[in-house]
Design an enzyme around this catalytic site. Structure first.
Site, PDB file in Angstrom:
ATOM      1  N   ASP A   8       1.032  -1.033  -0.078  1.00 20.39           N
ATOM      2  CA  ASP A   8       0.012   0.027  -0.059  1.00 20.39           C
ATOM      3  C   ASP A   8       0.949   1.314  -0.012  1.00 20.39           C
ATOM      4  O   ASP A   8       2.009   1.403   0.194  1.00 20.39           O
ATOM      5  CB  ASP A   8      -0.903  -0.244   1.404  1.00 20.39           C
ATOM      6  CG  ASP A   8      -2.188   0.916   1.082  1.00 20.39           C
ATOM      7  OD1 ASP A   8      -2.325   1.285   0.067  1.00 20.39           O
ATOM      8  OD2 ASP A   8      -2.838   1.174   2.152  1.00 20.39           O
ATOM      9  N   GLU A   9       0.377   2.391  -0.485  1.00 17.55           N
ATOM     10  CA  GLU A   9       0.828   3.747  -0.586  1.00 17.55           C
ATOM     11  C   GLU A   9       2.362   3.789  -1.168  1.00 17.55           C
ATOM     12  O   GLU A   9       3.236   4.217  -0.951  1.00 17.55           O
ATOM     13  CB  GLU A   9       1.265   4.192   0.986  1.00 17.55           C
ATOM     14  CG  GLU A   9       0.276   4.301   1.671  1.00 17.55           C
ATOM     15  CD  GLU A   9      -0.747   5.562   1.235  1.00 17.55           C
ATOM     16  OE1 GLU A   9      -0.548   6.159   0.261  1.00 17.55           O
ATOM     17  OE2 GLU A   9      -1.870   5.582   2.126  1.00 17.55           O
ATOM     18  N   GLN A  11       3.047   4.903  -3.968  1.00 14.77           N
ATOM     19  CA  GLN A  11       3.643   5.989  -4.481  1.00 14.77           C
ATOM     20  C   GLN A  11       4.947   6.918  -3.734  1.00 14.77           C
ATOM     21  O   GLN A  11       5.619   7.622  -4.233  1.00 14.77           O
ATOM     22  CB  GLN A  11       2.545   7.435  -4.779  1.00 14.77           C
ATOM     23  CG  GLN A  11       2.034   7.773  -3.182  1.00 14.77           C
ATOM     24  CD  GLN A  11       1.026   6.871  -2.647  1.00 14.77           C
ATOM     25  OE1 GLN A  11       0.617   5.944  -3.108  1.00 14.77           O
ATOM     26  NE2 GLN A  11       0.239   7.570  -1.736  1.00 14.77           N
ATOM     27  N   CYS A  69     -19.593  15.971  -5.819  1.00 11.94           N
ATOM     28  CA  CYS A  69     -20.677  15.989  -6.737  1.00 11.94           C
ATOM     29  C   CYS A  69     -21.187  14.196  -6.781  1.00 11.94           C
ATOM     30  O   CYS A  69     -21.917  13.972  -7.443  1.00 11.94           O
ATOM     31  CB  CYS A  69     -20.259  16.432  -8.204  1.00 11.94           C
ATOM     32  SG  CYS A  69     -19.234  15.817  -8.875  1.00 11.94           S
ATOM     33  N   CYS A 103     -13.639  15.120  -8.694  1.00  9.12           N
ATOM     34  CA  CYS A 103     -13.560  15.031  -9.975  1.00  9.12           C
ATOM     35  C   CYS A 103     -13.159  16.234 -10.711  1.00  9.12           C
ATOM     36  O   CYS A 103     -12.621  17.271 -10.268  1.00  9.12           O
ATOM     37  CB  CYS A 103     -14.990  14.990 -10.507  1.00  9.12           C
ATOM     38  SG  CYS A 103     -16.054  16.368 -10.441  1.00  9.12           S
TER      39      CYS A 103
END
Length: 153
Positions: A8-9, A11, A69, A103
């Site tokens: 995980d992680e 990056q 949204c 988004c």
């Protein structure tokens, strides 16, 4: 030998870690599943994520939903006490209080300085202009009153 390694992680790792994962897959027949962000709060690739994309046998994109949204979120947007942040160091430790999934449309509203509710992302329904201070906005959707920079009043 383990059957699978979950990471995980990813990056935050270095290229040599990705090379070690490739070695496990190719030489030890151990499946490696990596999870993490592709891009930072500016929309730029994390170096390790880009390297992983170039080396991966299979890629499955798992998207979260825009906090405002509900559309698929493609941006991990950084916030501080003054609102959305679009420059600064690539890595800054923080959780839900610092980062929100948005988004492209909601992210661009913020980046283009369109006043929108920091809670739900809608544009203000009512604008008040107090004579003794900055313009305040009121969100008819969630009832929040805030300043242009997203600071809650």
């Amino acid at each position: 030998n383990p059957y699978v390694l979950l990471v995980d992680e990813v990056q935050f790792m270095a290229k040599h870690h990705i090379n070690a994962f490739i070695h496990l897959v190719d030489e030890k027949d151990i499946n490696v599943c990596c999870f993490g962000l592709l891009t930072d709060f500016r929309g730029e690739f994390f170096e390790t994520s880009q390297y992983l994309l170039q080396s991966a046998d299979e890629i499955k994109h798992i998207s979260s939903l825009c906090q405002w949204c509900g559309n698929p979120a493609i941006r991990n947007t950084r916030f501080d006490v003054n609102g959305a942040v679009f420059n600064g160091p690539q890595i800054q430790v923080g959780g839900d209080e610092t980062y929100k999934p948005l988004c492209r449309k909601c992210y661009n509203k913020l980046k283009n300085n369109i006043p929108c509710c920091p809670e739900c992302g809608t544009e203000p329904g009512e604008i008040t202009s107090p004579s003794d201070g900055p313009t305040e906005y009121h969100c008819d959707n969630c009832g929040l009153t805030y300043l242009h920079n997203g600071e809650v009043v």
